[in-house]
Design a protein around this motif. Structure first.
Motif, PDB file in Angstrom:
ATOM      1  N   THR A 223       0.839  -1.193   0.000  1.00  0.00           N
ATOM      2  CA  THR A 223       0.000   0.000   0.000  1.00  0.00           C
ATOM      3  C   THR A 223       0.880   1.253   0.000  1.00  0.00           C
ATOM      4  O   THR A 223       2.019   1.201   0.472  1.00  0.00           O
ATOM      5  CB  THR A 223      -0.906   0.020   1.239  1.00  0.00           C
ATOM      6  N   PRO A 224       0.381   2.369  -0.526  1.00  0.00           N
ATOM      7  CA  PRO A 224       1.160   3.612  -0.483  1.00  0.00           C
ATOM      8  C   PRO A 224       1.642   3.895   0.932  1.00  0.00           C
ATOM      9  O   PRO A 224       0.872   3.840   1.892  1.00  0.00           O
ATOM     10  CB  PRO A 224       0.152   4.664  -0.964  1.00  0.00           C
ATOM     11  N   SER A 225       2.945   4.178   1.075  1.00  0.00           N
ATOM     12  CA  SER A 225       3.563   4.262   2.400  1.00  0.00           C
ATOM     13  C   SER A 225       4.383   5.528   2.564  1.00  0.00           C
ATOM     14  O   SER A 225       4.879   6.095   1.590  1.00  0.00           O
ATOM     15  CB  SER A 225       4.467   3.042   2.643  1.00  0.00           C
ATOM     16  N   THR A 226       4.524   5.936   3.812  1.00  0.00           N
ATOM     17  CA  THR A 226       5.464   7.009   4.155  1.00  0.00           C
ATOM     18  C   THR A 226       6.826   6.383   4.383  1.00  0.00           C
ATOM     19  O   THR A 226       6.958   5.153   4.491  1.00  0.00           O
ATOM     20  CB  THR A 226       5.022   7.739   5.422  1.00  0.00           C
ATOM     21  N   ILE A 227       7.848   7.229   4.498  1.00  0.00           N
ATOM     22  CA  ILE A 227       9.200   6.707   4.715  1.00  0.00           C
ATOM     23  C   ILE A 227       9.283   5.984   6.056  1.00  0.00           C
ATOM     24  O   ILE A 227       9.987   4.971   6.192  1.00  0.00           O
ATOM     25  CB  ILE A 227      10.251   7.839   4.633  1.00  0.00           C
ATOM     26  N   GLU A 228       8.533   6.454   7.049  1.00  0.00           N
ATOM     27  CA  GLU A 228       8.542   5.806   8.358  1.00  0.00           C
ATOM     28  C   GLU A 228       7.879   4.438   8.301  1.00  0.00           C
ATOM     29  O   GLU A 228       8.339   3.484   8.941  1.00  0.00           O
ATOM     30  CB  GLU A 228       7.827   6.695   9.387  1.00  0.00           C
ATOM     31  N   GLN A 229       6.827   4.310   7.522  1.00  0.00           N
ATOM     32  CA  GLN A 229       6.160   3.012   7.370  1.00  0.00           C
ATOM     33  C   GLN A 229       7.050   2.020   6.630  1.00  0.00           C
ATOM     34  O   GLN A 229       7.070   0.832   6.952  1.00  0.00           O
ATOM     35  CB  GLN A 229       4.836   3.204   6.625  1.00  0.00           C
ATOM     36  N   VAL A 230       7.794   2.508   5.634  1.00  0.00           N
ATOM     37  CA  VAL A 230       8.743   1.639   4.920  1.00  0.00           C
ATOM     38  C   VAL A 230       9.827   1.161   5.881  1.00  0.00           C
ATOM     39  O   VAL A 230      10.225  -0.010   5.863  1.00  0.00           O
ATOM     40  CB  VAL A 230       9.377   2.390   3.723  1.00  0.00           C
ATOM     41  N   LYS A 231      10.294   2.059   6.738  1.00  0.00           N
ATOM     42  CA  LYS A 231      11.330   1.706   7.716  1.00  0.00           C
ATOM     43  C   LYS A 231      10.837   0.640   8.676  1.00  0.00           C
ATOM     44  O   LYS A 231      11.541  -0.352   8.943  1.00  0.00           O
ATOM     45  CB  LYS A 231      11.753   2.954   8.488  1.00  0.00           C
ATOM     46  N   ILE A 232       9.625   0.818   9.201  1.00  0.00           N
ATOM     47  CA  ILE A 232       9.066  -0.160  10.146  1.00  0.00           C
ATOM     48  C   ILE A 232       8.900  -1.514   9.480  1.00  0.00           C
ATOM     49  O   ILE A 232       9.226  -2.563  10.060  1.00  0.00           O
ATOM     50  CB  ILE A 232       7.720   0.343  10.701  1.00  0.00           C
ATOM     51  N   ARG A 233       8.409  -1.507   8.249  1.00  0.00           N
ATOM     52  CA  ARG A 233       8.204  -2.763   7.525  1.00  0.00           C
ATOM     53  C   ARG A 233       9.533  -3.485   7.292  1.00  0.00           C
ATOM     54  O   ARG A 233       9.626  -4.706   7.422  1.00  0.00           O
ATOM     55  CB  ARG A 233       7.506  -2.473   6.192  1.00  0.00           C
ATOM     56  N   HIS A 234      10.571  -2.719   6.959  1.00  0.00           N
ATOM     57  CA  HIS A 234      11.880  -3.322   6.689  1.00  0.00           C
ATOM     58  C   HIS A 234      12.546  -3.834   7.970  1.00  0.00           C
ATOM     59  O   HIS A 234      12.994  -4.986   8.031  1.00  0.00           O
ATOM     60  CB  HIS A 234      12.791  -2.306   6.000  1.00  0.00           C
ATOM     61  N   THR A 235      12.633  -2.986   8.982  1.00  0.00           N
ATOM     62  CA  THR A 235      13.361  -3.349  10.207  1.00  0.00           C
ATOM     63  C   THR A 235      12.653  -4.426  11.014  1.00  0.00           C
ATOM     64  O   THR A 235      13.284  -5.109  11.820  1.00  0.00           O
ATOM     65  CB  THR A 235      13.600  -2.113  11.085  1.00  0.00           C
ATOM     66  N   SER A 236      11.358  -4.580  10.815  1.00  0.00           N
ATOM     67  CA  SER A 236      10.641  -5.650  11.523  1.00  0.00           C
ATOM     68  C   SER A 236      10.998  -7.015  10.953  1.00  0.00           C
ATOM     69  O   SER A 236      10.897  -8.031  11.642  1.00  0.00           O
ATOM     70  CB  SER A 236       9.129  -5.425  11.440  1.00  0.00           C
ATOM     71  N   ARG A 237      11.431  -7.040   9.712  1.00  0.00           N
ATOM     72  CA  ARG A 237      11.803  -8.301   9.060  1.00  0.00           C
ATOM     73  C   ARG A 237      13.316  -8.494   9.002  1.00  0.00           C
ATOM     74  O   ARG A 237      13.802  -9.627   9.027  1.00  0.00           O
ATOM     75  CB  ARG A 237      11.214  -8.338   7.644  1.00  0.00           C
ATOM     76  N   ILE A 238      14.049  -7.388   8.890  1.00  0.00           N
ATOM     77  CA  ILE A 238      15.511  -7.455   8.892  1.00  0.00           C
ATOM     78  C   ILE A 238      16.012  -6.462   9.930  1.00  0.00           C
ATOM     79  O   ILE A 238      16.298  -5.301   9.601  1.00  0.00           O
ATOM     80  CB  ILE A 238      16.097  -7.131   7.502  1.00  0.00           C
ATOM     81  N   PRO A 239      16.108  -6.882  11.190  1.00  0.00           N
ATOM     82  CA  PRO A 239      16.542  -5.974  12.260  1.00  0.00           C
ATOM     83  C   PRO A 239      17.954  -5.459  11.995  1.00  0.00           C
ATOM     84  O   PRO A 239      18.827  -6.212  11.569  1.00  0.00           O
ATOM     85  CB  PRO A 239      16.505  -6.855  13.521  1.00  0.00           C
ATOM     86  N   PRO A 240      18.197  -4.169  12.227  1.00  0.00           N
ATOM     87  CA  PRO A 240      19.534  -3.615  12.018  1.00  0.00           C
ATOM     88  C   PRO A 240      20.500  -4.102  13.080  1.00  0.00           C
ATOM     89  O   PRO A 240      20.092  -4.587  14.141  1.00  0.00           O
ATOM     90  CB  PRO A 240      19.310  -2.100  12.136  1.00  0.00           C
ATOM     91  N   ILE A 241      21.792  -3.976  12.798  1.00  0.00           N
ATOM     92  CA  ILE A 241      22.817  -4.354  13.760  1.00  0.00           C
ATOM     93  C   ILE A 241      22.853  -3.329  14.876  1.00  0.00           C
ATOM     94  O   ILE A 241      22.895  -2.128  14.629  1.00  0.00           O
ATOM     95  CB  ILE A 241      24.202  -4.438  13.086  1.00  0.00           C
ATOM     96  N   THR A 242      22.806  -3.804  16.111  1.00  0.00           N
ATOM     97  CA  THR A 242      22.918  -2.905  17.258  1.00  0.00           C
ATOM     98  C   THR A 242      24.315  -3.043  17.826  1.00  0.00           C
ATOM     99  O   THR A 242      24.739  -4.120  18.237  1.00  0.00           O
ATOM    100  CB  THR A 242      21.883  -3.253  18.344  1.00  0.00           C
TER     101      THR A 242
END
Length: 299
Positions: free
Chosen positions: A230-249
């Protein structure tokens, strides 16, 4: 003491005093460390010397005769940044711009946990430095090391490609997958650089949106429907990505035998070598100075 971009500015200003603006181009490459920025530039400029690590900023240029203008030549200024992304704004602000301006953000497809951080850091800085719409350069996202990425799990590739397409769509950027080890992809990347350096823009003729193949998508030619979200904001794209590929902490502290030692360098390997050296010092029988004192100096 003048910085490298400032010295280069003086040289360029002196050399190009009488060169027409439409006969100049500026290309700036930034992005993931060791993704192959220098290799791509060397291949494009047909340099024979082996690429070496870019520590901060490197400048190259290419020149080509303009057949329509007779003896006039088109001069392309190529900048490559290999320093920490946190200080990218300082370099962009001092880089001289001549003629049409193209900014390439290179992403390492092998470091999937770093993809979002690299994208976000680079584009936030770009928008901050070029806040006025008329000053914003033509943006290109080049994703390197596809020769390795193509063998990743299908679901991982789908998530990464969805994120990259969404990010490119929101930022009006071209998107191109690349590998220096696959002749067809190398030739396509070189053709793109040749056209932005000496031609009339970015002619991405072989458009591909299939995530099982190397992506090649001109700016503003993609759509949310084609991406499959669905049409997304940059924050929604970030949440969708990081929920599936968590960044390195990365923790800012590391425990050592002598207490807590802060990381002093951006590279984990350097901190490991320093920890090893500290341990060697602790085991030296002839060392009279307190190791805790030495550690305190480095804090």
């Amino acid at each position: 003491m003048l910085a490298i971009p400032e010295i280069a500015t003086q040289i360029i200003d002196k050399t190009l005093a009488n060169v027409k603006e439409n006969n100049s181009r500026t290309i700036f490459l930034v992005g993931s460390k060791s993704v192959g920025k220098t290799t791509l530039i060397h291949s494009f400029l047909e340099k024979s010397d082996p690429p070496r690590e870019t520590l901060v900023v490197e400048y190259s240029f290419g020149r080509k005769s303009n057949q329509k203008q007779g003896i006039d030549k088109i001069l392309s200024h190529i900048w490559e940044y290999g320093g920490k992304l946190e200080t990218l704004n300082n370099v962009l602000e001092s880089t001289p711009i001549r003629g049409k301006y193209f900014l390439c953000v290179m992403i390492d497809l092998c470091k999937i946990k770093n993809i979002w951080e690299t994208l976000e850091t680079c584009f936030q800085t770009i928008k901050k430095v070029y806040s006025a719409p008329e000053t914003l350069p033509e943006l290109i996202i080049i994703c390197g090391k596809y020769d390795i990425f193509k063998n990743y799990d299908s679901e991982v590739k789908k998530v990464v490609c969805t994120t990259l397409r969404s990010f490119a769509l929101l930022n009006h950027a071209h998107l191109l997958f690349y590998s220096s080890k696959e002749p067809q992809l190398l030739r396509r990347a070189k053709d793109m650089l040749f056209n932005i350096a000496f031609g009339n823009g970015i002619p991405i003729k072989e458009k591909n949106t299939n995530y099982t193949k190397p992506l090649s998508i001109p700016k503003d030619s993609d759509s949310w429907e084609s991406i499959g979200v669905t049409p997304s904001t940059i924050e929604q794209v970030k949440i969708r990505h990081t929920s599936r590929i968590p960044p390195i902490t990365v923790s800012s502290d590391t425990n050592t035998a002598g207490g807590v030692q802060k990381h002093a360098h951006p590279e984990v390997a350097l901190d490991s070598l320093i920890d090893l050296k500290y341990n060697e010092l602790r085991n030296m029988e002839s060392l009279d100075i307190s190791i805790d004192y030495l550690l305190s100096i480095n804090k």
